[in-house]
Enzyme design. Structure first.
Site, mmCIF file in Angstrom:
data_model
loop_
_atom_site.group_PDB
_atom_site.id
_atom_site.type_symbol
_atom_site.label_atom_id
_atom_site.label_comp_id
_atom_site.label_asym_id
_atom_site.label_seq_id
_atom_site.Cartn_x
_atom_site.Cartn_y
_atom_site.Cartn_z
ATOM 1 N N GLY A 12 0.821 -1.205 0.000
ATOM 2 C CA GLY A 12 0.000 0.000 0.000
ATOM 3 C C GLY A 12 0.856 1.256 0.000
ATOM 4 N N GLY A 116 6.265 -3.024 3.314
ATOM 5 C CA GLY A 116 5.920 -3.524 4.629
ATOM 6 C C GLY A 116 6.234 -4.991 4.769
ATOM 7 N N GLY A 118 4.681 -7.800 3.910
ATOM 8 C CA GLY A 118 4.544 -8.654 2.733
ATOM 9 C C GLY A 118 5.616 -8.414 1.687
ATOM 10 N N ASP A 141 0.858 1.150 9.357
ATOM 11 C CA ASP A 141 0.413 0.322 10.489
ATOM 12 C C ASP A 141 1.440 0.245 11.615
ATOM 13 O OD1 ASP A 141 -1.747 -0.191 8.822
ATOM 14 O OD2 ASP A 141 -0.904 -2.081 8.087
ATOM 15 N N GLU A 236 -9.543 -1.378 12.533
ATOM 16 C CA GLU A 236 -10.247 -2.241 11.589
ATOM 17 C C GLU A 236 -10.113 -3.723 11.925
ATOM 18 O OE1 GLU A 236 -8.643 -1.711 7.679
ATOM 19 O OE2 GLU A 236 -6.579 -2.087 8.285
ATOM 20 N N ARG A 289 -3.803 7.204 4.268
ATOM 21 C CA ARG A 289 -2.649 6.915 3.413
ATOM 22 C C ARG A 289 -2.212 8.126 2.592
ATOM 23 N NH1 ARG A 289 -1.139 1.876 3.271
ATOM 24 N NH2 ARG A 289 -2.558 0.157 3.717
#
Length: 363
Positions: A12, A116, A118, A141, A236, A289
Site C-alpha cells: 500500500g 511492509g 509482505g 500500520d 479495523e 494513506r
C-alpha cells in the site's frame, strides 16, 4: 565501483515514499556517481517487459512534499504466488524465476525494496534466489519488528488525530456517540495513539478482544455523569471476545490478503441495542494513506533512503534499514518479518489509556 541500483515501492502507498526515493537517488548520484532506475508498480514491474525508469536528480526535484509514490505500487504482485489463468481457472503460480531473470537483464547490481511485511518477505525470498537486496520498512500500520517506527505512520497518526478533533465538535453539538474506524490491520497502534491524542472515550484494538456490554456500560456511565456524547475509536482489526474479525473480502486465489473493514458498523449496531443515544460511524479509510508527509516522515524517509545506499556500498545485502532511538541502524530482513510488532495488551501505552479513563473494551 560504479553501480546500477534499482528501487521499487511495494504494498500500500503511504506518505514518505517519495522522500525515500529522493534520498536513494541523491545519495547514490551525488555521493557516489551511481546510476539509479525505478521499477514501476512494485513487483509487477518486474513481471512484464517494461523498461525501468531512469531516475536522475531532475526526476526527484520537488517530490519531497508529495504523497504517494512517483513509481506507483501494487499490493497484489507476489511473484511467488501470482494469479495466472490456466484452463480457464485462476491458479497461484511461482513466477519468481522470471523476476530474477528480468533483474539481470536490466543490469541491476542491487535492488532497494521499500515495503511492509509482505513486500519485505518477497524481497527476502528473492535474496535467497541470488538477488542482492536491501530493505526499507514502510507501513502506516507501524507493525514491522526491529524498527522503533516505520515512515508513514506519523502522518497517518496526525490525520486520524485531526479527524477526532473535528468529530468532537459535532458529537458534542448533537449529543451523539461517534465511532471512528481506522486502519492498522492486525495492529492497534493507530487507534491507540490517535485515541489517546484525540481524547477518545473508548479505544478498541485487535490485541484486546472487546466486550460490547463493557463498552456500553462505560458510555452509559459517562452519560449519567453528565457527558452527553462519547467518542469511540475502533481499529479495523478489532473483534469481540469470542467472535471474529469483520472482513469485507476473504483471501482467495486472486488476493492472498483478506480485506478488513466494517468493525465500526458492527459496534454501532451492538450499541444501538443497549444505548438510547444517536450513533454515527465515520470510516477514515484511505485518507490515512494520503496527503503530504509530516516533517518527521520526510526526514525519516530521507534518512532511510540514504541508509539503503550505504548498505549497498558495504554490500550488506539481506539487511533492512531501521530506526533505533534516534540512530539509523540495520537488521537482517529475516528478523524484521518473523512476526508482527503488536501492541502489548498489558504495556505502558494501554495502561496510560486506562489511567486517562479510556475504556479499552474490557473491565
Amino acid at each position: 565501483m560504479k553501480r546500477k541500483i534499482g528501487i521499487l515501492t511495494g504494498g500500500g502507498d503511504c506518505p514518505g515514499l517519495n522522500a525515500v526515493i529522493r534520498g536513494v537517488v541523491k545519495s547514490a548520484i551525488i555521493g557516489r556517481g551511481w546510476e539509479v532506475v525505478g521499477i514501476e508498480d512494485g513487483f509487477d514491474g518486474l513481471l512484464y517487459d517494461r523498461s525501468p525508469r531512469p531516475l536522475g536528480l531532475n526526476d526527484v526535484r520537488g517530490i519531497l512534499p508529495r504523497g504517494g509514490t512517483i513509481l506507483g505500487t501494487s499490493n497484489r504482485g507476489n511473484p511467488f504466488s501470482y494469479p495466472m489463468e490456466v484452463d480457464g481457472k485462476t491458479v497461484l503460480t511461482d513466477v519468481s524465476d522470471r523476476v530474477v531473470a528480468r533483474i539481470r537483464e536490466m543490469g541491476i547490481d542491487a535492488l532497494v525494496a521499500v515495503g511492509g511485511d509482505g513486500s519485505l518477505k518477497i524481497a527476502l525470498e528473492l535474496m535467497k534466489k541470488g538477488v542482492p537486496v536491501v530493505g526499507v520498512p514502510k507501513t502506516i500500520d507501524n507493525d514491522l519488528m526491529e524498527t522503533d517506527v516505520t515512515f508513514g505512520y506519523n502522518t497517518a497518526l496526525e490525520t486520524a488525530t485531526d479527524a477526532l478533533d473535528k468529530l468532537h465538535s459535532t458529537a458534542e453539538s448533537h449529543h451523539r456517540v461517534m465511532i471512528m474506524e481506522v486502519m492498522g490491520r492486525y495492529a492497534g497502534w493507530i487507534a491507540l495513539e490517535s485515541g489517546i491524542s484525540g481524547g477518545a472515550d473508548v479505544i478498541l484494538i485487535p490485541e484486546i478482544p472487546f466486550d460490547l456490554k463493557t463498552v456500553c456500560n462505560s458510555i452509559d456511565a459517562r452519560r449519567r455523569r453528565g457527558s452527553k456524547f462519547s467518542i469511540v475509536v475502533a481499529a479495523e482489526g478489532a473483534y469481540p471476545r469470542g467472535g471474529s474479525r469483520v472482513v469485507q473480502k476473504k483471501a482467495d486465489e486472486t488476493t492472498a490478503i483478506e480485506r478488513l473493514g466494517g468493525i465500526g458498523g458492527f459496534v454501532a449496531h451492538g450499541l444501538t441495542s443497549c444505548l438510547d443515544m444517536d450513533i454515527r460511524v465515520t470510516v477514515l479509510g484511505h485518507l490515512q494513506r494520503g496527503g503530504s508527509p509530516s516533517t518527521f516522515d520526510r526526514c525519516l524517509g530521507s534518512r532511510f533512503g540514504i541508509g539503503a545506499v550505504e548498505l549497498i556500498e558495504k554490500e550488506q545485502y539481506g539487511e533492512m534499514i531501521c530506526l533505533r532511538g534516534r540512530a539509523i541502524r540495520s537488521v537482517p530482513i529475516e528478523k524484521a518479518v518473523r512476526k508482527l510488532k503488536l501492541v502489548d495488551p498489558k504495556g505502558q501505552m494501554v495502561t496510560a489509556a486506562k489511567e486517562l479513563g479510556i475504556n479499552v473494551g474490557r473491565e
